[in-house]
Scaffold this motif. Structure first.
Motif, PDB file in Angstrom:
ATOM      1  N   HIS A 181      -0.088   4.033   0.115  1.00  0.00           N
ATOM      2  CA  HIS A 181      -0.304   2.888   1.004  1.00  0.00           C
ATOM      3  C   HIS A 181      -0.359   1.574   0.217  1.00  0.00           C
ATOM      4  CE1 HIS A 181      -2.062   0.617   4.385  1.00  0.00           C
ATOM      5  NE2 HIS A 181      -2.817   0.063   3.456  1.00  0.00           N
ATOM      6  N   TYR A 182      -1.026   1.596  -0.934  1.00  0.00           N
ATOM      7  CA  TYR A 182      -1.202   0.375  -1.735  1.00  0.00           C
ATOM      8  C   TYR A 182      -0.279   0.333  -2.959  1.00  0.00           C
ATOM      9  CZ  TYR A 182      -5.338  -1.247   0.877  1.00  0.00           C
ATOM     10  OH  TYR A 182      -6.199  -1.725   1.838  1.00  0.00           O
ATOM     11  N   LEU A 183       0.854   1.004  -2.897  1.00  0.00           N
ATOM     12  CA  LEU A 183       1.761   1.109  -4.050  1.00  0.00           C
ATOM     13  C   LEU A 183       2.145  -0.249  -4.650  1.00  0.00           C
ATOM     14  CD1 LEU A 183       3.068   3.436  -5.622  1.00  0.00           C
ATOM     15  CD2 LEU A 183       5.152   3.076  -4.288  1.00  0.00           C
ATOM     16  N   ASP A 184       2.309  -1.256  -3.801  1.00  0.00           N
ATOM     17  CA  ASP A 184       2.694  -2.587  -4.308  1.00  0.00           C
ATOM     18  C   ASP A 184       1.603  -3.227  -5.171  1.00  0.00           C
ATOM     19  OD1 ASP A 184       1.220  -2.710  -1.889  1.00  0.00           O
ATOM     20  OD2 ASP A 184       1.926  -4.740  -1.463  1.00  0.00           O
ATOM     21  N   LEU A 185       0.394  -2.651  -5.148  1.00  0.00           N
ATOM     22  CA  LEU A 185      -0.709  -3.213  -5.947  1.00  0.00           C
ATOM     23  C   LEU A 185      -1.005  -2.371  -7.186  1.00  0.00           C
ATOM     24  CD1 LEU A 185      -3.169  -4.135  -3.032  1.00  0.00           C
ATOM     25  CD2 LEU A 185      -1.635  -5.673  -4.269  1.00  0.00           C
ATOM     26  N   LYS A 186      -0.077  -1.432  -7.516  1.00  0.00           N
ATOM     27  CA  LYS A 186      -0.360  -0.439  -8.564  1.00  0.00           C
ATOM     28  C   LYS A 186      -0.681  -1.041  -9.934  1.00  0.00           C
ATOM     29  CE  LYS A 186       4.457   0.799  -9.759  1.00  0.00           C
ATOM     30  NZ  LYS A 186       4.921  -0.563  -9.497  1.00  0.00           N
ATOM     31  N   ASP A 187      -0.228  -2.258 -10.195  1.00  0.00           N
ATOM     32  CA  ASP A 187      -0.500  -2.883 -11.502  1.00  0.00           C
ATOM     33  C   ASP A 187      -1.761  -3.745 -11.502  1.00  0.00           C
ATOM     34  OD1 ASP A 187       1.783  -1.702 -12.580  1.00  0.00           O
ATOM     35  OD2 ASP A 187       3.063  -3.343 -11.829  1.00  0.00           O
ATOM     36  N   MET A 188      -2.430  -3.819 -10.370  1.00  0.00           N
ATOM     37  CA  MET A 188      -3.636  -4.653 -10.307  1.00  0.00           C
ATOM     38  C   MET A 188      -4.836  -3.881 -10.874  1.00  0.00           C
ATOM     39  SD  MET A 188      -2.273  -7.243  -9.046  1.00  0.00           S
ATOM     40  CE  MET A 188      -3.345  -8.462  -8.317  1.00  0.00           C
ATOM     41  N   PRO A 189      -5.756  -4.599 -11.504  1.00  0.00           N
ATOM     42  CA  PRO A 189      -6.910  -3.927 -12.124  1.00  0.00           C
ATOM     43  C   PRO A 189      -7.805  -3.186 -11.118  1.00  0.00           C
ATOM     44  CG  PRO A 189      -7.187  -6.327 -12.146  1.00  0.00           C
ATOM     45  CD  PRO A 189      -5.778  -6.060 -11.731  1.00  0.00           C
ATOM     46  N   PHE A 190      -7.757  -3.612  -9.847  1.00  0.00           N
ATOM     47  CA  PHE A 190      -8.642  -2.994  -8.844  1.00  0.00           C
ATOM     48  C   PHE A 190      -7.981  -1.844  -8.081  1.00  0.00           C
ATOM     49  CE2 PHE A 190      -6.620  -6.821  -7.079  1.00  0.00           C
ATOM     50  CZ  PHE A 190      -5.979  -6.306  -5.956  1.00  0.00           C
ATOM     51  N   TYR A 191      -6.696  -1.518  -8.442  1.00  0.00           N
ATOM     52  CA  TYR A 191      -5.917  -0.522  -7.682  1.00  0.00           C
ATOM     53  C   TYR A 191      -6.607   0.848  -7.601  1.00  0.00           C
ATOM     54  CZ  TYR A 191      -1.903   2.576  -6.619  1.00  0.00           C
ATOM     55  OH  TYR A 191      -1.057   3.504  -6.086  1.00  0.00           O
ATOM     56  N   ALA A 192      -7.034   1.383  -8.750  1.00  0.00           N
ATOM     57  CA  ALA A 192      -7.645   2.722  -8.768  1.00  0.00           C
ATOM     58  C   ALA A 192      -8.924   2.746  -7.931  1.00  0.00           C
ATOM     59  CB  ALA A 192      -7.932   3.147 -10.201  1.00  0.00           C
ATOM     60  N   GLY A 193      -9.780   1.755  -8.143  1.00  0.00           N
ATOM     61  CA  GLY A 193     -11.039   1.690  -7.407  1.00  0.00           C
ATOM     62  C   GLY A 193     -10.813   1.510  -5.916  1.00  0.00           C
ATOM     63  N   LEU A 194      -9.807   0.709  -5.580  1.00  0.00           N
ATOM     64  CA  LEU A 194      -9.469   0.455  -4.174  1.00  0.00           C
ATOM     65  C   LEU A 194      -9.044   1.760  -3.484  1.00  0.00           C
ATOM     66  CD1 LEU A 194      -8.701  -1.519  -1.799  1.00  0.00           C
ATOM     67  CD2 LEU A 194      -6.469  -1.774  -2.924  1.00  0.00           C
ATOM     68  N   CYS A 195      -8.156   2.509  -4.142  1.00  0.00           N
ATOM     69  CA  CYS A 195      -7.654   3.758  -3.542  1.00  0.00           C
ATOM     70  C   CYS A 195      -8.767   4.797  -3.428  1.00  0.00           C
ATOM     71  CB  CYS A 195      -6.484   4.298  -4.353  1.00  0.00           C
ATOM     72  SG  CYS A 195      -5.068   3.172  -4.312  1.00  0.00           S
ATOM     73  N   LYS A 196      -9.620   4.838  -4.435  1.00  0.00           N
ATOM     74  CA  LYS A 196     -10.763   5.756  -4.405  1.00  0.00           C
ATOM     75  C   LYS A 196     -11.701   5.372  -3.255  1.00  0.00           C
ATOM     76  CE  LYS A 196     -13.747   7.956  -7.891  1.00  0.00           C
ATOM     77  NZ  LYS A 196     -12.940   9.161  -8.072  1.00  0.00           N
ATOM     78  N   TYR A 197     -11.988   4.086  -3.147  1.00  0.00           N
ATOM     79  CA  TYR A 197     -12.885   3.631  -2.086  1.00  0.00           C
ATOM     80  C   TYR A 197     -12.303   3.913  -0.700  1.00  0.00           C
ATOM     81  CZ  TYR A 197     -15.817   1.222   1.011  1.00  0.00           C
ATOM     82  OH  TYR A 197     -16.646   0.984   2.074  1.00  0.00           O
ATOM     83  N   MET A 198     -11.015   3.627  -0.535  1.00  0.00           N
ATOM     84  CA  MET A 198     -10.382   3.785   0.779  1.00  0.00           C
ATOM     85  C   MET A 198     -10.321   5.247   1.230  1.00  0.00           C
ATOM     86  SD  MET A 198      -9.629   0.951   2.305  1.00  0.00           S
ATOM     87  CE  MET A 198      -8.362   1.465   3.469  1.00  0.00           C
ATOM     88  N   SER A 199     -10.446   6.179   0.251  1.00  0.00           N
ATOM     89  CA  SER A 199     -10.420   7.602   0.601  1.00  0.00           C
ATOM     90  C   SER A 199     -11.828   8.204   0.604  1.00  0.00           C
ATOM     91  CB  SER A 199      -9.513   8.356  -0.377  1.00  0.00           C
ATOM     92  OG  SER A 199      -9.960   8.174  -1.698  1.00  0.00           O
ATOM     93  N   SER A 200     -12.849   7.367   0.421  1.00  0.00           N
ATOM     94  CA  SER A 200     -14.219   7.876   0.285  1.00  0.00           C
ATOM     95  C   SER A 200     -14.890   8.190   1.623  1.00  0.00           C
ATOM     96  CB  SER A 200     -15.072   6.852  -0.469  1.00  0.00           C
ATOM     97  OG  SER A 200     -15.264   5.696   0.346  1.00  0.00           O
ATOM     98  N   GLY A 201     -14.281   7.752   2.702  1.00  0.00           N
ATOM     99  CA  GLY A 201     -14.889   7.973   4.016  1.00  0.00           C
ATOM    100  C   GLY A 201     -13.856   7.749   5.098  1.00  0.00           C
ATOM    101  N   PRO A 202     -14.231   7.948   6.355  1.00  0.00           N
ATOM    102  CA  PRO A 202     -13.262   7.815   7.435  1.00  0.00           C
ATOM    103  C   PRO A 202     -12.782   6.381   7.651  1.00  0.00           C
ATOM    104  CG  PRO A 202     -15.456   8.237   8.306  1.00  0.00           C
ATOM    105  CD  PRO A 202     -15.557   8.383   6.820  1.00  0.00           C
ATOM    106  N   VAL A 203     -11.547   6.290   8.099  1.00  0.00           N
ATOM    107  CA  VAL A 203     -10.976   5.010   8.533  1.00  0.00           C
ATOM    108  C   VAL A 203     -10.494   5.170   9.973  1.00  0.00           C
ATOM    109  CG1 VAL A 203     -10.220   4.378   6.185  1.00  0.00           C
ATOM    110  CG2 VAL A 203      -8.610   5.493   7.742  1.00  0.00           C
ATOM    111  N   PHE A 204     -10.437   4.064  10.705  1.00  0.00           N
ATOM    112  CA  PHE A 204      -9.879   4.107  12.054  1.00  0.00           C
ATOM    113  C   PHE A 204      -8.508   3.439  12.000  1.00  0.00           C
ATOM    114  CE2 PHE A 204      -9.409   3.469  16.577  1.00  0.00           C
ATOM    115  CZ  PHE A 204      -9.888   4.673  17.052  1.00  0.00           C
ATOM    116  N   ALA A 205      -7.465   4.273  12.058  1.00  0.00           N
ATOM    117  CA  ALA A 205      -6.089   3.802  11.886  1.00  0.00           C
ATOM    118  C   ALA A 205      -5.442   3.573  13.247  1.00  0.00           C
ATOM    119  CB  ALA A 205      -5.284   4.847  11.108  1.00  0.00           C
TER     120      ALA A 205
END
Ligand code: DAT
Ligand code: MG
Length: 149
Positions: free
Chosen positions: A48-72
């Motif tokens: 989902h966030y592939l375009d941000l893969k070089d940003m320093p917050f990318y790993a933390g962002l993806c981990k956070y976004m998968s840490s709990g439910p989202v309403f899509a």
């Protein structure tokens, strides 16, 4: 008519803001065409966030976004991609005007409660990533004739 992908992030879900966010899109007159409450995998969020893969917050962002439910959700309406982004406010809630979702409901850039596609092309990619064809509902809101000339 355009479609855009909107998701209430884990912080928005935990803070009980799904209803408030749905309400803003509903009352503006947009049409909900697909929705689901899911916990995404870290791999899914990396796509989902592939375009941000070089940003320093990318790993933390993806981990956070998968840490709990989202309403899509997928919402449909005239010029919705750009107008939904205006409803969201800026990426950083501190730069978001009062009246916008982020300007009214959150404080921190890493906990900005909502995702919205930024371009029509990205909306199409994100909708394909999150939803299958059979998950869409074909319907005509009774309000349609009063929302569009
Ligand atoms: P947006 O969500 O407004 O489209 P984006 O695509 O640039 O913003 O970034 C995706 C998310 O990543 C964003 O909603 C919050 C997080 N993020 C962006 N910039 C950040 C930063 N400088 N520090 C921490 N998290 C950030
Ligand atoms: Mg973005």
């Amino acid at each position: 008519m355009e479609r855009t992908f909107i998701a209430v992030k884990p912080d928005g879900v935990q803070r009980g803001l799904c209803g408030e966010i749905i309400k803003r899109f509903e009352t503006r007159g947009y049409k909900l065409v697909a929705a689901k409450f899911v916990q995404a995998s870290e791999d899914h969020m990396k796509k989902h966030y592939l375009d941000l893969k070089d940003m320093p917050f990318y790993a933390g962002l993806c981990k956070y976004m998968s840490s709990g439910p989202v309403f899509a959700m997928v919402w449909e309406g005239q010029s919705i991609v750009k107008l939904a982004r205006m409803m969201l406010g800026e990426t950083n809630p501190a730069d978001s005007k009062p009246g916008s979702i982020r300007g009214d409901l959150c404080i921190n850039i890493g906990r900005n409660i909502i995702h919205g596609s930024d371009t029509l092309d990205n909306a199409k990619m994100e909708i394909d990533l999150w939803f299958k064809a059979e998950e869409f509902v074909n319907w005509t809101p009774a309000t349609q004739a009063f929302l569009y000339e």
